[in-house]
Design an enzyme around this catalytic site. Sequence first.
Site, PDB file in Angstrom:
ATOM      1  N   SER A 135       0.822  -1.220   0.000  1.00 33.08           N
ATOM      2  CA  SER A 135       0.000   0.000   0.000  1.00 33.08           C
ATOM      3  C   SER A 135       0.848   1.260   0.000  1.00 33.08           C
ATOM      4  CB  SER A 135      -0.919   0.020   1.217  1.00 33.08           C
ATOM      5  OG  SER A 135      -1.828  -1.040   1.145  1.00 33.08           O
ATOM      6  N   THR A 136       1.960   1.224   0.684  1.00 33.30           N
ATOM      7  CA  THR A 136       2.794   2.426   0.779  1.00 33.30           C
ATOM      8  C   THR A 136       4.238   2.077   0.442  1.00 33.30           C
ATOM      9  OG1 THR A 136       3.354   2.092   3.103  1.00 33.30           O
ATOM     10  CG2 THR A 136       1.325   3.326   2.638  1.00 33.30           C
TER      11      THR A 136
END
Length: 185
Positions: A75-76
Amino acid sequence: MTPPPAAPAEPGAGRPPRKYHTPRFVLVPALREELEIPVPADRQPGRAWKQGPALAVVPAPRTERPVRIGYARTSTARQELASQLEGLHRAECHKVFKEQISTRVKVRPELEKALALARQFKEAAPETPVIFTVHELKRLARNAAELMTLSAELQAGGIQLELLTGPLTGIYDPNGMGAMSSPLM
């Protein structure tokens, strides 16, 4: 001096030879190791040949390896991708698509490329199993609805889904017992 008795393999000895030995076994490299063939017990000299029972045709085992398409996502940028890539490498994926994109983003370009490649492989070789491999379920879908949509898409293409870790580890055949389907369908 009396002549030596006739060897059993010589013609006219009165009984069939126990083993055959012919030059073809010397000339054919694959048969060179096995120079003698046992003679069937019911074989008699001078007996006419008759065909035995038909052999059952056994299908050859499938030797082609499945085509695995891998997909890894975080996600990041702070999350590590290495463990997912290592797992996909151990699973012998032919191609691995990776991206760092939030699950809130609806369009994931690398996921779309991976699915398109899996469909292309399946169209090009329909008999070869194509497996879409992900490290764990949460890397693939945000919720059950998204998973069901993706599962239906894979099922329509005849593509299997493989989860390497998590509670649902394994390969799910779109046409088998492991097929994911909605209870409403």
